[in-house]
Design an enzyme around this catalytic site. Structure first.
Site, PDB file in Angstrom:
ATOM      1  N   CYS A  33       0.826  -1.214   0.000  1.00 27.99           N
ATOM      2  CA  CYS A  33       0.000   0.000   0.000  1.00 27.99           C
ATOM      3  C   CYS A  33       0.857   1.260   0.000  1.00 27.99           C
ATOM      4  O   CYS A  33       1.635   1.482   0.939  1.00 27.99           O
ATOM      5  CB  CYS A  33      -0.907  -0.010   1.228  1.00 27.99           C
ATOM      6  SG  CYS A  33      -1.838   1.520   1.465  1.00 27.99           S
ATOM      7  N   ARG A  98     -15.159   0.887   4.682  1.00 28.49           N
ATOM      8  CA  ARG A  98     -13.990   0.244   4.091  1.00 28.49           C
ATOM      9  C   ARG A  98     -12.966  -0.089   5.171  1.00 28.49           C
ATOM     10  O   ARG A  98     -12.813   0.636   6.153  1.00 28.49           O
ATOM     11  CB  ARG A  98     -13.339   1.151   3.043  1.00 28.49           C
ATOM     12  CG  ARG A  98     -14.192   1.403   1.820  1.00 28.49           C
ATOM     13  CD  ARG A  98     -13.449   2.283   0.826  1.00 28.49           C
ATOM     14  NE  ARG A  98     -12.259   1.602   0.314  1.00 28.49           N
ATOM     15  CZ  ARG A  98     -11.090   2.201   0.101  1.00 28.49           C
ATOM     16  NH1 ARG A  98     -10.944   3.480   0.383  1.00 28.49           N
ATOM     17  NH2 ARG A  98     -10.071   1.513  -0.387  1.00 28.49           N
ATOM     18  N   VAL A  99     -12.268  -1.183   4.972  1.00 29.90           N
ATOM     19  CA  VAL A  99     -11.209  -1.618   5.883  1.00 29.90           C
ATOM     20  C   VAL A  99      -9.877  -1.411   5.171  1.00 29.90           C
ATOM     21  O   VAL A  99      -9.573  -2.099   4.195  1.00 29.90           O
ATOM     22  CB  VAL A  99     -11.407  -3.088   6.289  1.00 29.90           C
ATOM     23  CG1 VAL A  99     -10.211  -3.589   7.090  1.00 29.90           C
ATOM     24  CG2 VAL A  99     -12.693  -3.238   7.096  1.00 29.90           C
ATOM     25  N   THR A 100      -9.109  -0.438   5.635  1.00 31.72           N
ATOM     26  CA  THR A 100      -7.894  -0.042   4.939  1.00 31.72           C
ATOM     27  C   THR A 100      -6.714   0.047   5.901  1.00 31.72           C
ATOM     28  O   THR A 100      -6.877   0.114   7.124  1.00 31.72           O
ATOM     29  CB  THR A 100      -8.081   1.338   4.274  1.00 31.72           C
ATOM     30  OG1 THR A 100      -8.375   2.313   5.287  1.00 31.72           O
ATOM     31  CG2 THR A 100      -9.208   1.302   3.252  1.00 31.72           C
ATOM     32  N   GLU A 116      -6.181   7.283   8.705  1.00 28.35           N
ATOM     33  CA  GLU A 116      -5.893   8.244   7.635  1.00 28.35           C
ATOM     34  C   GLU A 116      -4.394   8.499   7.594  1.00 28.35           C
ATOM     35  O   GLU A 116      -3.816   9.035   8.545  1.00 28.35           O
ATOM     36  CB  GLU A 116      -6.669   9.539   7.873  1.00 28.35           C
ATOM     37  CG  GLU A 116      -6.276  10.707   6.987  1.00 28.35           C
ATOM     38  CD  GLU A 116      -6.304  10.385   5.511  1.00 28.35           C
ATOM     39  OE1 GLU A 116      -5.290  10.632   4.837  1.00 28.35           O
ATOM     40  OE2 GLU A 116      -7.345   9.869   5.047  1.00 28.35           O
ATOM     41  N   SER A 117      -3.747   8.139   6.491  1.00 28.82           N
ATOM     42  CA  SER A 117      -2.286   8.188   6.417  1.00 28.82           C
ATOM     43  C   SER A 117      -1.736   9.593   6.647  1.00 28.82           C
ATOM     44  O   SER A 117      -0.747   9.773   7.368  1.00 28.82           O
ATOM     45  CB  SER A 117      -1.800   7.650   5.078  1.00 28.82           C
ATOM     46  OG  SER A 117      -2.258   8.436   3.998  1.00 28.82           O
ATOM     47  N   TYR A 164      -4.756   5.518 -10.526  1.00 25.68           N
ATOM     48  CA  TYR A 164      -5.857   4.587 -10.252  1.00 25.68           C
ATOM     49  C   TYR A 164      -7.098   4.949 -11.058  1.00 25.68           C
ATOM     50  O   TYR A 164      -7.838   4.062 -11.505  1.00 25.68           O
ATOM     51  CB  TYR A 164      -6.156   4.552  -8.749  1.00 25.68           C
ATOM     52  CG  TYR A 164      -5.053   3.887  -7.970  1.00 25.68           C
ATOM     53  CD1 TYR A 164      -4.964   2.502  -7.900  1.00 25.68           C
ATOM     54  CD2 TYR A 164      -4.055   4.637  -7.343  1.00 25.68           C
ATOM     55  CE1 TYR A 164      -3.939   1.881  -7.214  1.00 25.68           C
ATOM     56  CE2 TYR A 164      -3.020   4.023  -6.658  1.00 25.68           C
ATOM     57  CZ  TYR A 164      -2.971   2.648  -6.597  1.00 25.68           C
ATOM     58  OH  TYR A 164      -1.936   2.029  -5.944  1.00 25.68           O
TER      59      TYR A 164
END
Length: 288
Positions: A33, A98-100, A116-117, A164
């Site tokens: 990721c 969503r699972v992130t 959140e990155s 993307y």
């Protein structure tokens, strides 16, 4: 999960504890990721291993991200899990979003503090400032914040998500618009790097981290699988030289797993690659 609650108090609490031998606070990411990679690079640059534990989720994605190759991952005596979605449910039992990755996980409270990155990267930088370990260094230098935010927005909207949009486009027009954004942005950045060592001069900032996580994947994945095929990264001399300089830094290189990047992209994106073929690529060029 987008914002860390009571961030200042949390930073002060962790800093005052000196270190975290019980590994209370975890950063959970994936080598596949790009958004996880941004957190891992920041963690390495700021040398925060005494305070946060890194866990790399890995394994076959049967129910989304596996935590430990399908085995039980024991967080503490009271909680264990196999899949990342179990951490979301542990935090909010009725969660259906969503699972992130990445996630910042509190192992004592058994809850996700943030997924959140950009928020996690800022949190790590703020925490580093509290430690005063690198008093003259910040990923968010105060005198360039507006410029950094502006460039980050362009990188995110036109390049990092543009690849993307190109790869998952469902119309020719949408695809061509996305590809135009991608390569116009890469050309602008290539021109910028003709007179800058890094995006904002001689010191690395958050913009460099954000950009690197896209560039490292470009020729391996986006150029081939996402049909961003007008040029390769290696066709932009300044951008390519810049990416290689960053890759030579341990804080960046140790977050790169070429095999995982390729396998995750080509085997999970079944619409574009239904037979899961992994291309032969030349990663050795990053070392030369």
């Amino acid at each position: 999960f987008n914002k860390i609650q009571n961030k200042d108090a949390l930073i002060q609490s962790i800093a005052e504890s000196n270190t975290q031998p019980e590994k209370r606070y975890w950063i959970i990411g994936s080598d596949s990721c790009p958004w996880s990679q941004r957190c891992l690079i920041s963690y390495n640059l700021l040398e925060l291993s005494d305070y946060f534990h890194i866990h790399i989720a890995h394994g076959e994605r049967i129910e989304g991200y596996a935590l430990d190759d399908g085995k039980i991952c024991n967080f503490n005596a009271n909680f264990s899990a196999v899949h990342l979605h179990q951490l979301y449910s542990q935090t909010h039992p009725n969660y259906t979003g969503r699972v992130t990755v990445p996630v910042l996980w509190d192992n004592a409270e058994q809850k996700i503090l943030c997924n959140e990155s950009s928020e996690i990267v800022k949190f790590l930088d703020d925490f580093s400032k509290e430690l005063k370990k690198f008093p003259k260094f910040s990923l968010f230098p105060a005198d360039r914040l507006d410029d950094i935010q502006c460039l980050n927005t362009d990188i995110h909207n036109k390049l990092s998500t543009g690849v993307y949009r190109a790869g998952f486009s469902q119309s020719q027009e949408a695809y061509e618009d996305a590809v135009k954004d991608v390569f116009e942005t890469m050309q602008i950045l290539d021109d910028r790097l003709s007179y800058h060592e890094y995006l904002f001069g001689s010191s690395i900032c958050v913009s460099d981290i954000n950009l690197f996580s896209t560039l490292i994947r470009f020729d391996l994945v986006y150029h081939i699988l996402h049909r961003c095929s007008l040029k390769r990264l290696t066709d932009f001399p300044n951008l390519w030289g810049y990416a290689k300089r960053l890759y030579q830094l341990t804080a960046f290189q140790k977050t790169v797993n070429f095999d995982v990047i390729k396998h995750a992209s080509y085997q999970n994106d079944t619409a574009n690659n239904p037979f899961g073929i992994i291309p032969m690529t030349n990663e050795a060029i990053w070392y030369n």
